[in-house]
Scaffold this motif. Structure first.
Motif, short mmCIF file in Angstrom:
data_model
loop_
_atom_site.label_atom_id
_atom_site.label_comp_id
_atom_site.label_asym_id
_atom_site.label_seq_id
_atom_site.Cartn_x
_atom_site.Cartn_y
_atom_site.Cartn_z
N ILE A 1 -64.59 48.13 59.27
CA ILE A 1 -64.92 49.58 59.12
C ILE A 1 -65.95 49.76 57.91
O ILE A 1 -66.94 50.58 58.04
CB ILE A 1 -63.60 50.47 58.71
N ILE A 2 -65.69 49.21 57.09
CA ILE A 2 -66.70 49.11 55.72
C ILE A 2 -68.22 48.50 56.34
O ILE A 2 -69.02 49.47 55.78
CB ILE A 2 -66.12 48.44 54.41
N LEU A 3 -68.17 47.60 57.14
CA LEU A 3 -69.55 47.13 57.63
C LEU A 3 -70.19 48.25 58.42
O LEU A 3 -71.21 48.59 58.38
CB LEU A 3 -69.50 45.90 58.50
N GLY B 1 -65.66 61.51 57.95
CA GLY B 1 -64.42 60.85 57.52
C GLY B 1 -64.40 59.70 58.36
O GLY B 1 -65.19 59.41 59.45
N VAL B 2 -63.23 58.82 58.41
CA VAL B 2 -62.95 57.65 59.08
C VAL B 2 -61.62 57.87 59.65
O VAL B 2 -60.56 58.26 58.97
CB VAL B 2 -63.03 56.28 58.03
N THR B 3 -61.58 57.33 61.14
CA THR B 3 -60.36 57.54 61.70
C THR B 3 -59.99 56.17 62.49
O THR B 3 -60.92 55.48 62.81
CB THR B 3 -60.16 58.71 62.69
N THR B 4 -58.85 55.58 62.36
CA THR B 4 -58.74 54.47 62.98
C THR B 4 -57.82 54.62 64.00
O THR B 4 -57.21 55.26 64.35
CB THR B 4 -58.08 53.41 62.30
N VAL B 5 -57.99 53.56 65.13
CA VAL B 5 -56.96 53.69 66.30
C VAL B 5 -56.22 52.15 66.13
O VAL B 5 -56.68 51.29 66.12
CB VAL B 5 -57.95 53.61 67.59
N GLU B 6 -54.84 52.51 66.33
CA GLU B 6 -53.99 51.31 66.36
C GLU B 6 -53.96 50.57 67.69
O GLU B 6 -53.95 51.44 68.59
CB GLU B 6 -52.49 51.86 65.81
N THR B 7 -53.77 49.49 67.72
CA THR B 7 -53.51 48.69 69.01
C THR B 7 -52.29 47.98 68.87
O THR B 7 -51.44 47.78 67.95
CB THR B 7 -54.77 47.74 69.14
N ASN B 8 -51.92 47.45 69.97
CA ASN B 8 -50.66 46.75 70.24
C ASN B 8 -51.04 45.39 70.65
O ASN B 8 -50.32 44.75 70.96
CB ASN B 8 -49.61 47.39 71.27
N LEU C 1 -60.04 52.22 51.74
CA LEU C 1 -61.09 52.91 52.25
C LEU C 1 -61.69 53.87 51.24
O LEU C 1 -63.00 53.93 51.02
CB LEU C 1 -60.74 53.49 53.58
N MET C 2 -61.02 54.51 50.73
CA MET C 2 -61.51 55.71 49.86
C MET C 2 -62.15 55.10 48.37
O MET C 2 -63.12 55.42 48.10
CB MET C 2 -60.47 56.71 49.39
N SER C 3 -61.38 54.03 47.98
CA SER C 3 -61.91 53.40 46.72
C SER C 3 -63.10 52.61 46.98
O SER C 3 -64.12 52.44 46.19
CB SER C 3 -60.95 52.54 46.17
N ARG C 4 -63.24 51.88 48.15
CA ARG C 4 -64.57 51.17 48.48
C ARG C 4 -65.50 51.89 49.13
O ARG C 4 -66.68 51.33 49.22
CB ARG C 4 -64.14 49.99 49.33
N THR C 5 -65.29 53.16 49.72
CA THR C 5 -66.49 53.77 50.61
C THR C 5 -66.66 55.25 49.98
O THR C 5 -67.72 56.00 50.11
CB THR C 5 -66.16 53.53 51.94
N ASN C 6 -65.69 55.62 49.42
CA ASN C 6 -65.77 57.13 48.87
C ASN C 6 -65.89 58.25 49.98
O ASN C 6 -66.49 59.11 49.88
CB ASN C 6 -66.95 57.39 47.70
N TYR D 1 -73.67 50.39 57.67
CA TYR D 1 -74.84 50.65 58.69
C TYR D 1 -75.04 52.34 58.88
O TYR D 1 -76.21 52.50 58.96
CB TYR D 1 -74.30 49.89 60.22
N LEU D 2 -74.13 53.06 59.11
CA LEU D 2 -74.25 54.23 59.45
C LEU D 2 -74.77 55.11 58.08
O LEU D 2 -75.90 55.89 58.22
CB LEU D 2 -72.90 54.96 59.64
N ASN D 3 -74.44 54.84 57.04
CA ASN D 3 -75.30 55.16 55.61
C ASN D 3 -76.80 54.73 55.63
O ASN D 3 -77.58 55.61 55.39
CB ASN D 3 -74.48 54.69 54.57
#
Length: 106
Positions: A10-12, A26-33, A52-57, A16-18
């Motif tokens: 996610i951070i990578l 914002g960031v949303t994740t998708v859980e997998t099984n 995430l918030m501390s490393r990416t703001n 890239y997007l930045n």
């Protein structure tokens, strides 16, 4: 229910997007099984949000829980909306999108 290296991926991706000057709301994740417990990220959603918030703001909007009812071959819009709205802070997205600074004159 996230892969062990999900946080780093996610951070990578955000980096890239930045670099491409994307406006990230914002960031949303998708859980997998699909991952065995030994391959899962050993963090709660709150811990993932803080990391995430501390490393990416960038705001963490939540996680879309794993659900076979929203798999691609059998997608059902009613279930999709219910699952997403229960795990993701859509109000944050709406506030960011409707913010006057978000409107770019043409």
């Amino acid at each position: 229910k996230h892969n062990k290296d999900a946080l780093e991926k996610i951070i990578l991706a955000l980096s890239y997007l930045n670099s491409r000057e994307a406006r990230i709301v914002g960031v949303t994740t998708v859980e997998t099984n699909e991952f065995p417990p030994s391959q899962q990220l050993q963090m709660t959603r709150s811990e993932l949000e803080l990391a995430l918030m501390s490393r990416t703001n960038i705001s963490y909007l939540g996680a879309i829980e794993h659900s076979p009812s929203i798999s691609v071959p059998r997608v059902n819009q009613g279930n999709l909306i219910k699952v997403i709205s229960s795990g993701v802070d859509l109000l944050h997205v709406l506030r960011k999108v409707q913010h006057p600074a978000a409107i770019v004159p043409s």
